[in-house]
Design a protein around this motif. Structure first.
Motif, PDB file in Angstrom:
ATOM      1  N   ALA A  55       0.704  -1.247   0.071  1.00  0.00           N
ATOM      2  CA  ALA A  55      -0.154  -0.237  -0.021  1.00  0.00           C
ATOM      3  C   ALA A  55       0.590   1.376  -0.134  1.00  0.00           C
ATOM      4  O   ALA A  55       0.294   2.294  -0.575  1.00  0.00           O
ATOM      5  CB  ALA A  55      -1.012   0.070   1.190  1.00  0.00           C
ATOM      6  N   SER A  56       2.099   1.102   0.677  1.00  0.00           N
ATOM      7  CA  SER A  56       2.885   2.251   0.333  1.00  0.00           C
ATOM      8  C   SER A  56       3.296   2.666  -0.928  1.00  0.00           C
ATOM      9  O   SER A  56       4.144   3.692  -1.018  1.00  0.00           O
ATOM     10  CB  SER A  56       4.149   2.125   1.579  1.00  0.00           C
ATOM     11  OG  SER A  56       5.092   1.066   0.783  1.00  0.00           O
ATOM     12  N   LEU A  57       3.213   1.987  -1.851  1.00  0.00           N
ATOM     13  CA  LEU A  57       3.656   2.265  -3.170  1.00  0.00           C
ATOM     14  C   LEU A  57       2.395   2.720  -3.938  1.00  0.00           C
ATOM     15  O   LEU A  57       2.531   2.723  -5.506  1.00  0.00           O
ATOM     16  CB  LEU A  57       4.374   1.060  -3.681  1.00  0.00           C
ATOM     17  CG  LEU A  57       5.527   0.591  -3.110  1.00  0.00           C
ATOM     18  CD1 LEU A  57       6.409  -0.564  -3.759  1.00  0.00           C
ATOM     19  CD2 LEU A  57       6.789   1.711  -3.043  1.00  0.00           C
ATOM     20  N   ASP A  58       1.238   2.839  -3.626  1.00  0.00           N
ATOM     21  CA  ASP A  58       0.064   3.041  -4.302  1.00  0.00           C
ATOM     22  C   ASP A  58       0.168   4.425  -5.145  1.00  0.00           C
ATOM     23  O   ASP A  58      -0.779   4.532  -6.141  1.00  0.00           O
ATOM     24  CB  ASP A  58      -1.243   3.242  -3.356  1.00  0.00           C
ATOM     25  CG  ASP A  58      -1.684   1.972  -3.046  1.00  0.00           C
ATOM     26  OD1 ASP A  58      -1.377   0.882  -3.302  1.00  0.00           O
ATOM     27  OD2 ASP A  58      -2.647   1.979  -2.002  1.00  0.00           O
ATOM     28  N   ASP A  59       1.041   5.337  -4.861  1.00  0.00           N
ATOM     29  CA  ASP A  59       1.042   6.536  -5.597  1.00  0.00           C
ATOM     30  C   ASP A  59       2.207   6.646  -6.448  1.00  0.00           C
ATOM     31  O   ASP A  59       2.762   7.667  -6.788  1.00  0.00           O
ATOM     32  CB  ASP A  59       1.208   7.760  -4.587  1.00  0.00           C
ATOM     33  CG  ASP A  59       2.353   7.504  -3.609  1.00  0.00           C
ATOM     34  OD1 ASP A  59       3.031   6.613  -3.499  1.00  0.00           O
ATOM     35  OD2 ASP A  59       2.680   8.774  -2.877  1.00  0.00           O
ATOM     36  N   ILE A  60       2.829   5.732  -6.859  1.00  0.00           N
ATOM     37  CA  ILE A  60       4.134   5.712  -7.604  1.00  0.00           C
ATOM     38  C   ILE A  60       4.167   6.284  -8.999  1.00  0.00           C
ATOM     39  O   ILE A  60       5.044   6.911  -9.395  1.00  0.00           O
ATOM     40  CB  ILE A  60       5.142   4.542  -7.640  1.00  0.00           C
ATOM     41  CG1 ILE A  60       4.014   3.425  -8.709  1.00  0.00           C
ATOM     42  CG2 ILE A  60       5.495   3.782  -6.522  1.00  0.00           C
ATOM     43  CD1 ILE A  60       4.711   2.073  -8.979  1.00  0.00           C
ATOM     44  N   ARG A  87      12.465   4.625  -4.143  1.00  0.00           N
ATOM     45  CA  ARG A  87      11.817   3.763  -3.364  1.00  0.00           C
ATOM     46  C   ARG A  87      11.914   2.316  -3.805  1.00  0.00           C
ATOM     47  O   ARG A  87      12.113   1.353  -3.138  1.00  0.00           O
ATOM     48  CB  ARG A  87      10.336   4.163  -3.472  1.00  0.00           C
ATOM     49  CG  ARG A  87       9.865   5.384  -2.829  1.00  0.00           C
ATOM     50  CD  ARG A  87       8.429   5.260  -2.530  1.00  0.00           C
ATOM     51  NE  ARG A  87       7.722   6.669  -2.382  1.00  0.00           N
ATOM     52  CZ  ARG A  87       6.318   6.799  -2.549  1.00  0.00           C
ATOM     53  NH1 ARG A  87       5.465   5.835  -2.556  1.00  0.00           N
ATOM     54  NH2 ARG A  87       5.731   8.088  -2.656  1.00  0.00           N
ATOM     55  N   MET A  88      12.179   2.265  -5.242  1.00  0.00           N
ATOM     56  CA  MET A  88      12.387   1.060  -5.916  1.00  0.00           C
ATOM     57  C   MET A  88      13.932   0.531  -5.331  1.00  0.00           C
ATOM     58  O   MET A  88      14.116  -0.941  -4.998  1.00  0.00           O
ATOM     59  CB  MET A  88      12.502   1.022  -7.417  1.00  0.00           C
ATOM     60  CG  MET A  88      12.622  -0.543  -8.232  1.00  0.00           C
ATOM     61  SD  MET A  88      12.072  -0.137  -9.894  1.00  0.00           S
ATOM     62  CE  MET A  88      12.011  -1.742 -10.416  1.00  0.00           C
ATOM     63  N   PHE A 110       7.674  -3.972  -6.321  1.00  0.00           N
ATOM     64  CA  PHE A 110       7.457  -2.687  -6.609  1.00  0.00           C
ATOM     65  C   PHE A 110       6.079  -2.656  -7.372  1.00  0.00           C
ATOM     66  O   PHE A 110       5.382  -1.479  -7.130  1.00  0.00           O
ATOM     67  CB  PHE A 110       8.619  -2.175  -7.432  1.00  0.00           C
ATOM     68  CG  PHE A 110       8.464  -0.709  -7.641  1.00  0.00           C
ATOM     69  CD1 PHE A 110       8.752   0.259  -6.586  1.00  0.00           C
ATOM     70  CD2 PHE A 110       8.350  -0.134  -8.665  1.00  0.00           C
ATOM     71  CE1 PHE A 110       8.771   1.473  -6.860  1.00  0.00           C
ATOM     72  CE2 PHE A 110       8.234   1.184  -9.177  1.00  0.00           C
ATOM     73  CZ  PHE A 110       8.483   2.321  -8.157  1.00  0.00           C
ATOM     74  N   ILE A 111       5.816  -3.252  -8.447  1.00  0.00           N
ATOM     75  CA  ILE A 111       4.573  -3.604  -9.038  1.00  0.00           C
ATOM     76  C   ILE A 111       4.078  -4.635  -8.764  1.00  0.00           C
ATOM     77  O   ILE A 111       4.487  -5.911  -8.752  1.00  0.00           O
ATOM     78  CB  ILE A 111       4.947  -3.656 -10.724  1.00  0.00           C
ATOM     79  CG1 ILE A 111       5.661  -2.330 -11.270  1.00  0.00           C
ATOM     80  CG2 ILE A 111       3.627  -3.620 -11.588  1.00  0.00           C
ATOM     81  CD1 ILE A 111       4.804  -0.811 -11.099  1.00  0.00           C
TER      82      ILE A 111
END
Length: 303
Positions: free
Chosen positions: A20-25, A36-37, A195-196
């Protein structure tokens, strides 16, 4: 019904989970996304660490297979299959090993190296056929590679290995994986969500590459294919490797250029033989025979 069960099964896999912390990539800058990646990728070697005892056991088992004339056979579908073929193809130039000693098998055959083959990973009968074509014996080691740890092609290969009394190893990226439960040695590297979400060519693929590097490298070290950390069984198949061969002989022996050139010529370009010639004073044929008698151990011959 089958699809409902499969959906439920996939939901339980960490390799399929969404972070969920990557929802805005798609909303942040490319640099921040890259940062982040990269932060996520740093966790991969740490995830491998708890698996080191199993990796060492597998590497020793592969070296033992080599000693009895057996092979290491990688089996995978998609990205894991490609990684297995890649690792197998890099062993002969690095270690001077026979191309038949480490073999990569990918679901769907060679065309699957560059093209996604629909349904190949689900074809259990093909896994059995592919291992039968290779003439799998009890002397071989089968390493099944699957990010999810549930790929039918890979599990079928592990079961076929068991049926033929060949040692089996599973490399997966979920805890207590289905493939690991069937294998003699389970290497479950839990890297967490990608990440994806679900794109297991990312952290899972990196983890698999690290483990494959370890398996072949450590098995080859145990098989006397190196001298310390020098690749003394390298084959000079191009100009770069020819230069490396010269440097290796000079590095280990400290001999002058003409002595190194002469020894390599007498040894038909064999680095290990040339080093033995310089350090023992033996002729190339005698040095070659001494190495063979010592199981290829340069350290044993020169000491």
């Amino acid at each position: 019904m089958h699809h409902d069960l499969l959906r439920d099964e996939l939901k339980s896999l960490t390799t399929e989970a969404a972070d969920a912390s990557l929802d805005d990539i798609d909303l942040v800058s490319t640099l921040e996304a890259a940062q982040r990646m990269n932060a996520g990728d740093r966790s991969v070697p740490a995830a491998v660490e708890p698996c080191l005892p199993a990796i060492a056991l597998a590497a020793d088992s592969i070296a033992a297979a080599f000693a009895r004339g057996g092979r290491l056979i990688y089996v995978g579908a998609g990205t894991p299959g490609r990684l297995g073929v890649l690792d197998a193809s890099e062993c002969p130039p690095t270690f001077g090993s026979d191309p038949s000693q480490v073999v990569g098998v990918i679901a769907g055959g060679d065309v699957a190296l560059t093209t996604a083959i629909e349904g190949a990973e689900d074809d259990e009968a093909a896994a059995v056929r592919d291992l039968d074509t290779l003439g799998l014996t009890a002397d071989d080691v089968v390493v099944g590679i699957s990010a999810s740890g549930r790929t039918p092609y890979v599990i079928a290969a592990i079961l076929e290995a068991r049926r033929r009394s060949a040692l089996s190893v599973s490399i997966a990226c979920n805890p207590d994986s289905a493939a690991g439960r069937e294998a003699d040695i389970a290497i479950d590297v839990v890297v967490g969500p990608e990440f994806i979400a679900g794109s297991t060519r990312l952290k899972a693929g990196t983890a698999q590459k690290l483990v494959l590097n370890m398996l072949t490298t450590l098995a080859m070290v145990r098989s006397n294919k190196t001298y310390g950390n020098r690749m003394v069984d390298v084959r000079a198949t191009n100009a770069k490797l020819a230069a490396r061969s010269f440097s290796l002989v000079q590095d280990v022996t400290g001999a002058d250029d003409p002595v190194v050139s002469s020894a390599l010529a007498e040894a038909d370009g064999e680095v290990k033989t040339a080093i033995a010639v310089i350090l023992t004073g033996l002729s190339a044929p005698s040095a070659r025979q001494r190495l063979a008698d010592a199981g290829g151990s340069l350290r044993a011959v020169i000491s």
